[in-house]
Design a protein around this motif. Sequence first.
Motif, mmCIF file in Angstrom:
data_model
loop_
_atom_site.group_PDB
_atom_site.id
_atom_site.type_symbol
_atom_site.label_atom_id
_atom_site.label_comp_id
_atom_site.label_asym_id
_atom_site.label_seq_id
_atom_site.Cartn_x
_atom_site.Cartn_y
_atom_site.Cartn_z
ATOM 1 N N LEU A 213 29.367 10.162 8.120
ATOM 2 C CA LEU A 213 28.569 11.260 8.671
ATOM 3 C C LEU A 213 27.758 10.798 9.873
ATOM 4 O O LEU A 213 27.487 9.604 10.044
ATOM 5 C CB LEU A 213 27.630 11.814 7.601
ATOM 6 N N TYR A 214 27.382 11.769 10.699
ATOM 7 C CA TYR A 214 26.483 11.556 11.837
ATOM 8 C C TYR A 214 27.035 10.546 12.842
ATOM 9 O O TYR A 214 26.306 9.692 13.357
ATOM 10 C CB TYR A 214 25.089 11.117 11.354
ATOM 11 N N ASN A 215 28.334 10.652 13.119
ATOM 12 C CA ASN A 215 28.953 9.775 14.121
ATOM 13 C C ASN A 215 29.252 10.515 15.422
ATOM 14 O O ASN A 215 29.616 9.885 16.414
ATOM 15 C CB ASN A 215 30.270 9.187 13.584
ATOM 16 N N GLN A 216 29.098 11.837 15.433
ATOM 17 C CA GLN A 216 29.424 12.623 16.606
ATOM 18 C C GLN A 216 28.194 13.400 17.063
ATOM 19 O O GLN A 216 27.185 13.503 16.346
ATOM 20 C CB GLN A 216 30.573 13.595 16.289
ATOM 21 N N THR A 217 28.288 13.942 18.283
ATOM 22 C CA THR A 217 27.160 14.703 18.834
ATOM 23 C C THR A 217 26.871 15.945 17.999
ATOM 24 O O THR A 217 25.711 16.285 17.739
ATOM 25 C CB THR A 217 27.464 15.106 20.286
ATOM 26 N N THR A 218 27.924 16.618 17.564
ATOM 27 C CA THR A 218 27.724 17.811 16.726
ATOM 28 C C THR A 218 27.071 17.453 15.394
ATOM 29 O O THR A 218 26.332 18.269 14.828
ATOM 30 C CB THR A 218 29.065 18.497 16.476
ATOM 31 N N ASP A 219 27.328 16.248 14.904
ATOM 32 C CA ASP A 219 26.690 15.831 13.653
ATOM 33 C C ASP A 219 25.190 15.655 13.827
ATOM 34 O O ASP A 219 24.405 15.923 12.910
ATOM 35 C CB ASP A 219 27.312 14.521 13.161
ATOM 36 N N LEU A 220 24.755 15.201 15.012
ATOM 37 C CA LEU A 220 23.323 15.059 15.270
ATOM 38 C C LEU A 220 22.646 16.427 15.325
ATOM 39 O O LEU A 220 21.506 16.585 14.872
ATOM 40 C CB LEU A 220 23.106 14.302 16.583
ATOM 41 N N ILE A 221 23.339 17.417 15.877
ATOM 42 C CA ILE A 221 22.798 18.788 15.867
ATOM 43 C C ILE A 221 22.682 19.285 14.434
ATOM 44 O O ILE A 221 21.680 19.914 14.052
ATOM 45 C CB ILE A 221 23.700 19.711 16.709
ATOM 46 N N LEU A 222 23.709 18.992 13.629
ATOM 47 C CA LEU A 222 23.652 19.381 12.216
ATOM 48 C C LEU A 222 22.499 18.693 11.506
ATOM 49 O O LEU A 222 21.807 19.306 10.688
ATOM 50 C CB LEU A 222 24.984 19.033 11.545
ATOM 51 N N LEU A 223 22.261 17.423 11.821
ATOM 52 C CA LEU A 223 21.149 16.702 11.221
ATOM 53 C C LEU A 223 19.814 17.349 11.581
ATOM 54 O O LEU A 223 18.906 17.443 10.741
ATOM 55 C CB LEU A 223 21.178 15.238 11.672
ATOM 56 N N THR A 224 19.690 17.829 12.813
ATOM 57 C CA THR A 224 18.459 18.493 13.233
ATOM 58 C C THR A 224 18.207 19.748 12.399
ATOM 59 O O THR A 224 17.083 19.997 11.933
ATOM 60 C CB THR A 224 18.535 18.861 14.720
ATOM 61 N N PHE A 225 19.254 20.536 12.197
ATOM 62 C CA PHE A 225 19.106 21.744 11.381
ATOM 63 C C PHE A 225 18.806 21.395 9.920
ATOM 64 O O PHE A 225 18.050 22.118 9.252
ATOM 65 C CB PHE A 225 20.372 22.590 11.465
ATOM 66 N N GLN A 226 19.376 20.321 9.418
ATOM 67 C CA GLN A 226 19.097 19.920 8.039
ATOM 68 C C GLN A 226 17.637 19.517 7.865
ATOM 69 O O GLN A 226 16.994 19.869 6.867
ATOM 70 C CB GLN A 226 20.032 18.775 7.640
ATOM 71 N N ILE A 227 17.097 18.786 8.857
ATOM 72 C CA ILE A 227 15.678 18.409 8.790
ATOM 73 C C ILE A 227 14.793 19.646 8.868
ATOM 74 O O ILE A 227 13.802 19.778 8.123
ATOM 75 C CB ILE A 227 15.344 17.417 9.920
ATOM 76 N N ALA A 228 15.155 20.570 9.749
ATOM 77 C CA ALA A 228 14.376 21.809 9.855
ATOM 78 C C ALA A 228 14.436 22.601 8.556
ATOM 79 O O ALA A 228 13.433 23.199 8.130
ATOM 80 C CB ALA A 228 14.904 22.648 11.025
ATOM 81 N N TYR A 229 15.602 22.600 7.899
ATOM 82 C CA TYR A 229 15.730 23.324 6.631
ATOM 83 C C TYR A 229 14.820 22.715 5.564
ATOM 84 O O TYR A 229 14.203 23.446 4.778
ATOM 85 C CB TYR A 229 17.188 23.295 6.170
#
Length: 506
Positions: A213-229
């Motif tokens: 997980l979190y190896n691509q740019t889109t994964d970092l965006i997903l991580l941001t939304f997960q932290i916000a959630y």
Amino acid sequence: MAVPNAFNLTNNMENTFLSKLDKINVSVDVYYWLENELLPKVSADGYTADGQSVLVGLVRLRQVRVPLDTCNFHGVSGSRLLSLYFFDMCAEDYTRGSAVKSHFHPGWTKESNLTDTSSPWVYRQTDSIWALWHYDSGGYVEDIDPRLPDYNHRLSELRNMSWIDRQTRAIFVDFTLYNANVDLFCVVSVLVETPATGRARAQVDLPVLRLHLYNQTTDLILLTFQIAYVIFLTYFIYYAVRGILKDRMEYFKEIWKVLDLIIVSLSLIAVAAFGARMVLTENTLANYRENNKSFLNIAPVVLADRTLLNVVSTLAFIGCCRCCKLLSGNNSLSLMQKTFGRAIKPMLAHGCVIVVVMLAYVMLGNISFGGYVESYSTIYNAFLTVTNFVIGSYQLEDYVLFPTLGTIFFISFILFMNFVLLNFFATVMMDAFFTEKETFVIPEDREIVTYTMNRIRARMPGWCHGHGHAENQSPDGVESDPATTSFGSSENGCDEKRLPDMETTE
């Protein structure tokens, strides 16, 4: 969330490795399928037969067994009955309590005290994605490396020593493939059941998941939304706890607050499942790096991933339903809500009648057709068949063998269920709708919302032309009287001559 490219990868695996799985009719056919279909395609020049994936770890064979001489015949001596038909021993179907867990010498001769877990004749515990099913996760295990030139020799030894015999009740074939093009792992798990009745049947499970997980740019965006959630979840936990402490039991009487509490609870489960998945993934990959010649067992990761996926999908469903509260200012939705509230009790009472009638047809179908038609072979299958029958999905071939009883069953179900009982639902809803429509009063706060929207529409160029007549209709489609509309304005808000007077009044 759903993994991109998962369907294409799963479809490719089925076509490449499992196309001839239906050729397995008896338990010993597993040897032929392994030697001629599966293992050669897994180890083709370092890649799989499709040239896009690689085998990670080994291929694992596992079986579960039952003991002999365990059949119980009530009223007749078991040994006398068996000797009457020249049957020396018998073995019942598998249950978790009846599984054999002893250690044996090669050829299943004599019980042994050996604890060498590398032997396929020694029982050992392992993890399996079928553990939540009927079968235990333990068994007799043999790991095979198809990249070695002598893997067929090992299969021949197992065949010659009857590793699979009449006591075998299930055979599991598990291996993991990795496709670097899409960075996905696919766990191929094949279950071949060999019941006491004879003919083998195969099932397949092909979970696809991303371990890195979190190896691509889109994964970092997903991580941001997960932290916000997680941040929003913390606030909603505080909000829910404060509401419960303030309102006590009154808090649970409002459906929207109950939905909020369910969302908070499921979100906590999702966070725990996500954390467990991360920890299990790291431990599994670390163990494999220490010994990359072993079997990669990611069954615990698969179970955690499926739990997470189920919880997230449920959260998405409840969250979308929760959005209906944002539309509560709409008069039509308010009327629908009150209609369902009035109709829920008679619908539940009528639903009980439908369930009883369905169970009656389930019992009739299982008893009459269960011995000849697969769709009625068990109570569970019969219930699914009858449920599909209600929504109009049925197979006429199921009733061809029974021209008289099958015809009566088919026609009576159509007439009694579809034309009589189910139409009562529509009758109950229509009665509740007309009753609520006669007594429906638009709340004052919604009149304010309607007035505000009409003022905005009145100032939009071109809105009044072509929309005036449609806006003068009430939620039930009946044209309303502009003179009786609240706040002194017409219903559509397009009576521009009155707008200055309304401003003066304000």
